[in-house]
Motif scaffolding. Structure first.
Motif, PDB file in Angstrom:
ATOM      1  N   GLY A   4      -1.639   2.099   4.750  1.00 26.63           N
ATOM      2  CA  GLY A   4      -1.656   0.761   4.796  1.00 26.63           C
ATOM      3  C   GLY A   4      -3.212   0.232   4.742  1.00 26.63           C
ATOM      4  N   LEU A  51      -1.158  -5.814   6.587  1.00 23.98           N
ATOM      5  CA  LEU A  51      -0.082  -4.648   6.395  1.00 23.98           C
ATOM      6  C   LEU A  51      -0.337  -3.668   7.212  1.00 23.98           C
ATOM      7  CD1 LEU A  51       2.038  -3.380   4.494  1.00 23.98           C
ATOM      8  CD2 LEU A  51       0.507  -2.642   3.044  1.00 23.98           C
ATOM      9  N   SER A  52      -1.327  -2.969   7.550  1.00 29.45           N
ATOM     10  CA  SER A  52      -1.513  -1.841   8.217  1.00 29.45           C
ATOM     11  C   SER A  52      -1.181  -2.004   9.542  1.00 29.45           C
ATOM     12  CB  SER A  52      -3.242  -1.319   8.336  1.00 29.45           C
ATOM     13  OG  SER A  52      -3.516  -0.957   7.228  1.00 29.45           O
ATOM     14  N   VAL A  93       3.799  -5.524   0.975  1.00 29.43           N
ATOM     15  CA  VAL A  93       3.602  -4.382   0.251  1.00 29.43           C
ATOM     16  C   VAL A  93       3.497  -5.081  -1.057  1.00 29.43           C
ATOM     17  CG1 VAL A  93       4.250  -2.425  -0.911  1.00 29.43           C
ATOM     18  CG2 VAL A  93       4.367  -2.508   1.438  1.00 29.43           C
ATOM     19  N   THR A 123      -4.684  -2.022   1.309  1.00 31.64           N
ATOM     20  CA  THR A 123      -5.280  -3.328   1.673  1.00 31.64           C
ATOM     21  C   THR A 123      -6.690  -3.051   1.204  1.00 31.64           C
ATOM     22  OG1 THR A 123      -5.746  -2.488   3.913  1.00 31.64           O
ATOM     23  CG2 THR A 123      -3.999  -4.234   3.649  1.00 31.64           C
ATOM     24  N   THR A 145       7.957  -6.079   5.963  1.00 35.47           N
ATOM     25  CA  THR A 145       6.773  -5.115   5.524  1.00 35.47           C
ATOM     26  C   THR A 145       6.944  -5.106   3.865  1.00 35.47           C
ATOM     27  OG1 THR A 145       6.954  -3.951   7.575  1.00 35.47           O
ATOM     28  CG2 THR A 145       6.166  -2.729   5.726  1.00 35.47           C
ATOM     29  N   LEU A 147       2.735  -2.147   9.363  1.00 32.73           N
ATOM     30  CA  LEU A 147       3.306  -0.842   9.244  1.00 32.73           C
ATOM     31  C   LEU A 147       3.509  -0.027  10.548  1.00 32.73           C
ATOM     32  CD1 LEU A 147       1.552   0.358   5.797  1.00 32.73           C
ATOM     33  CD2 LEU A 147       4.270   0.102   6.240  1.00 32.73           C
TER      34      LEU A 147
END
Length: 257
Positions: free
Chosen positions: A150, A213-214, A234, A154, A230, A217
């Motif tokens: 992730g 995003l990280s 992505v 990013t 998610t 996840l």
């Protein structure tokens, strides 16, 4: 194209700063691990290991600076003219720089991941087993891998913006500053951003939201705040990546030498 990439890698490998920055990263990671080991009552070794003992943060700074410099320096030193005189197309020159930074970012992330694993085994082997379940029915190793993945996605969203700004401005300083500020701004404005997104749902597609995003996840329930799945995040990261790179390509093609 391959020749250009080889030339860029050669220049990168022969820069003194490349080795120095790698050594600094290793010192930071080892120093952080030793500090946490000696002050285990104050620090949580688990989160430090999963974050690469500070290596991911350092990698971010290094790669943002590298992405900005690899373009800006060509114009500042006038070496872009030499490349054009060799009958390379501008597009080939720019793409070769993208590929070089991509390989450089892979190097940093793989190194950080491997060194973090080795430090865990050497100093915190009894803390937990990588195969043990950590959260959300995922093992420590899977959590660590997803965190790095992730972060990598990013990071490249940021780097695509840095490439664009490096093509717009004559100095690499502006691109570096925006890249670093953009990273920290995500944490600073998240609270306000989530409130605005609840009021105007279309704001969920803004690039700052994609920077979460990280987090998503590792914690799937974060979608209640990001308002995106998610998979959508992505795809959103990749779409913004392509948009910023395409804009940078357009500017580079028309930039005065």
């Amino acid at each position: 194209m391959i020749t250009l990439v080889k030339q860029e890698i050669y220049k990168l490998l022969h820069k003194k700063s490349t080795l120095i920055l790698t050594v600094i990263q290793l010192i930071i990671m080892i120093g952080t691990a030793i500090l946490i080991k000696s002050k285990s009552n104050l620090f949580d070794p688990t989160s430090a290991i999963l974050d690469g003992f500070g290596g991911l943060m350092w990698s971010l700074f290094v790669l943002i600076a590298a992405a900005a410099s690899i373009i800006a320096m060509e114009f500042q030193h006038g070496t872009i003219k030499e490349l054009l005189y060799r009958r390379y197309y501008r597009g080939q020159i720019l793409i070769s720089k993208w590929l070089t930074i991509f390989l450089y970012s892979l190097y940093y992330y793989v190194m950080t991941f491997v060194v973090a694993l080795l430090l865990k085994i050497a100093l915190f082997n009894s803390a937990f087993k990588f195969t043990a379940i950590y959260a959300n029915n995922m093992s420590y190793l899977k959590i660590m891998f997803l965190g790095f993945l992730g972060s990598f996605l990013t990071l490249w969203l940021l780097l695509s913006l840095v490439f664009l700004l490096a093509n717009i401005f004559k100095s690499n300083g502006a691109a570096i500053t925006v890249g670093i500020v953009g990273y920290f701004a995500t944490n600073l404005i998240s609270g306000v951003m989530f409130l605005l997104m609840n009021k105007w749902e279309w704001l969920k597609w803004n690039p700052f939201n994609m920077m979460n995003l990280s987090t998503q996840l590792l914690e799937p329930t974060a979608k209640t705040m990001t308002l995106l799945s998610t998979q959508q995040m992505v795809i959103g990261n990749l779409v913004y990546l392509v948009i910023f790179l395409a804009l940078g390509y357009f500017v580079f093609q028309r930039r005065n030498v």
